[in-house]
Write a protein that holds these residues in place. Structure first.
Motif, short mmCIF file in Angstrom:
data_model
loop_
_atom_site.label_atom_id
_atom_site.label_comp_id
_atom_site.label_asym_id
_atom_site.label_seq_id
_atom_site.Cartn_x
_atom_site.Cartn_y
_atom_site.Cartn_z
N UNK A 32 -0.24 17.47 -14.75
CA UNK A 32 -0.44 17.18 -16.17
C UNK A 32 -0.82 15.72 -16.38
N UNK A 33 -1.22 15.41 -17.60
CA UNK A 33 -1.58 14.04 -17.93
C UNK A 33 -0.39 13.18 -18.28
N UNK A 34 0.79 13.80 -18.37
CA UNK A 34 2.02 13.08 -18.68
C UNK A 34 3.21 13.78 -18.07
N UNK A 35 4.40 13.30 -18.41
CA UNK A 35 5.62 13.81 -17.77
C UNK A 35 5.94 15.25 -18.16
N UNK A 36 5.49 15.68 -19.35
CA UNK A 36 5.83 17.03 -19.82
C UNK A 36 4.64 17.63 -20.55
N UNK A 37 4.77 18.91 -20.90
CA UNK A 37 3.67 19.62 -21.55
C UNK A 37 3.52 19.25 -23.02
N UNK A 38 4.57 18.68 -23.62
CA UNK A 38 4.54 18.34 -25.04
C UNK A 38 4.53 16.82 -25.21
N UNK A 39 3.62 16.27 -26.04
CA UNK A 39 3.47 14.81 -26.16
C UNK A 39 4.73 14.06 -26.56
N UNK A 40 5.49 14.57 -27.55
CA UNK A 40 6.67 13.84 -28.00
C UNK A 40 7.73 13.79 -26.92
N UNK A 41 7.93 14.91 -26.24
CA UNK A 41 8.89 14.92 -25.15
C UNK A 41 8.42 14.02 -24.02
N UNK A 42 7.11 13.99 -23.76
CA UNK A 42 6.55 13.13 -22.72
C UNK A 42 6.86 11.68 -23.00
N UNK A 43 6.75 11.26 -24.26
CA UNK A 43 7.03 9.86 -24.62
C UNK A 43 8.48 9.49 -24.30
N UNK A 44 9.41 10.38 -24.65
CA UNK A 44 10.82 10.11 -24.39
C UNK A 44 11.12 10.11 -22.90
N UNK A 45 10.51 11.04 -22.19
CA UNK A 45 10.78 11.17 -20.76
C UNK A 45 10.12 10.06 -19.94
N UNK A 46 8.95 9.61 -20.37
CA UNK A 46 8.26 8.53 -19.67
C UNK A 46 9.10 7.25 -19.71
#
Length: 410
Positions: A192-206
């Protein structure tokens, strides 16, 4: 007497048996459930087994004990489904059906990636999506002295999309407690382009990744595992070195779906996203990991879907229109290590939102926020699974469809 046959006695199949046994007229319908395996595994527990948080006995039980009285249980291999003929061929008998529920789940397929299931499988290359893999990894970690650990998943969809993230967070916590975190180089590799499939969750997880000094490699589409050089290599020839690889291989539907000609390229059954009826066969319904619906392949999704599917089975029998109501609702705890966890709640339409859960404005659980309460919720889910979820008992204050009450919608 009419026949309703359920294929698979995992999470979804067992729930449906428990839902329907009390709702279908016993004089009119015979319910049969088929599964070749004796053991029922609590698959979310495979995440904890490698870190000695759970024991073997806590993640497995005899499956038959969860099948309700009044349901005919057959422990045999399913050879093939003949949907046009309304029959299922088992290893030594044939079942006719009027209604079929496909709950055959999905499995890892390491053979789909060159070199993954090679000479180092369960030696320096491990999965934790099977009981055997999780147990082998636990034994490896007990004596591992450190080095480059790479946590990786191959492609979507996978069972429990947050599990690889949880693993890398728990690894950080595990090695910290052992006093050897400085000896472990942790890298998370994702297509994926980030840590998770959902952008908001990706921001928190990054943010958590940076805080825990976990390297992240994104847009990595694995082509092969090089067992001689201890590398994973993508199609662009980018290589990531490892001393210990923890991977989530390609997930595929059961082979019986392929043999029966009922699935897509990954053996998932085309399914109406909102009714859970098969796209191709009117009297076939699909639930859980066996379907191709664009929802998380997780126990919570199967739980919510089972409630809609139960209603739709009864409506179908009565010749009434089906409810197009299932919204892909998923509710997942994400272990972040150090006895904390995040909680996310989302569906087909909404990505994870901030707010409170399950009571609007009260909680006690916070969405998209780390807390010890969320961690306790994650651990409590094992009791809920064995004692409520499998038995088809509704979870208090948690609706089948995603509630927007108490959530912040931007």
């Amino acid at each position: 007497m009419k026949n309703l046959v359920i294929l698979g006695a995992g999470t979804s199949g067992t729930m449906m048996a428990n839902h329907l046994v009390s709702k279908l007229p016993k004089k009119e319908w015979k319910i049969t459930i088929v599964d070749q395996y004796k053991t029922h595994y609590y698959q979310p527990g495979f995440l904890f087994l490698p870190f000695d948080i759970y024991t073997e006995d806590q993640v497995k039980k005899v499956g038959k004990k969860f099948i309700p009285k009044g349901v005919n249980y057959i422990q045999k291999k399913i050879e093939q489904i003949f949907p046009k003929e309304n029959k299922v061929e088992l290893e030594d008998e044939t079942l006719q059906y009027d209604l079929l529920i496909v709950a055959t789940g999905c499995k890892i397929a390491p053979q789909e990636t060159e070199g993954m299931k090679g000479e180092n499988w369960h030696k320096t290359v491990f999965d934790f999506y099977t009981y055997e893999g999780s147990l082998a990894l636990r034994n490896k970690l007990r004596d591992w002295k450190g080095g480059k650990m790479v946590v990786h998943f191959t492609e979507m969809p996978i069972k429990c999309p947050v599990a690889p993230l949880e693993f890398v967070f728990l690894a950080d916590s595990y090695f910290t407690k052992k006093g050897m975190r400085d000896k472990v180089d942790l890298t998370y590799v994702t297509p994926l382009g980030g840590a998770f499939t959902k952008p908001k969750a990706t921001a928190a997880l990054s943010h958590l990744m940076k805080e825990k000094n976990i390297k992240v490699v994104t847009d990595f589409n694995i082509e092969r595992v090089d067992n001689e050089k201890n590398q994973i290599i993508d199609y662009g020839e980018t290589a990531v070195e490892f001393d210990l690889l923890v991977t989530v291989p390609t997930n595929m539907g059961d082979e019986v779906i392929e043999r029966s000609g009922m699935g897509d390229d990954l053996n998932f059954v085309p399914t109406h996203h909102n009714t859970l009826q098969s796209i191709d066969y009117e009297n076939v319904f699909v639930i859980g990991d066996a379907s191709n619906i664009p929802a998380s392949k997780a126990g919570s999704v199967a739980h919510f879907a089972s409630e809609t599917l139960t209603d739709n089975i009864l409506l179908y029998i009565d010749g009434k229109p089906l409810k197009e109501e299932f919204d892909g609702h998923a509710n997942c705890f994400i272990e972040t290590g150090n006895n904390k966890a995040l909680l996310i709640d989302f569906n087909y339409k909404f990505e994870p939102l901030e707010g409170t859960f399950p009571i609007a404005g009260i909680g006690p659980l916070k969405l998209l926020k780390e807390s010890i309460f969320n961690h306790w919720g994650k651990l409590a889910f094992r009791w809920i699974y064995w004692n409520m979820l499998l038995k088809g008992i509704p979870i208090p204050m948690v609706s089948r469809n995603m509630s927007l009450k108490g959530k912040k919608i931007n």
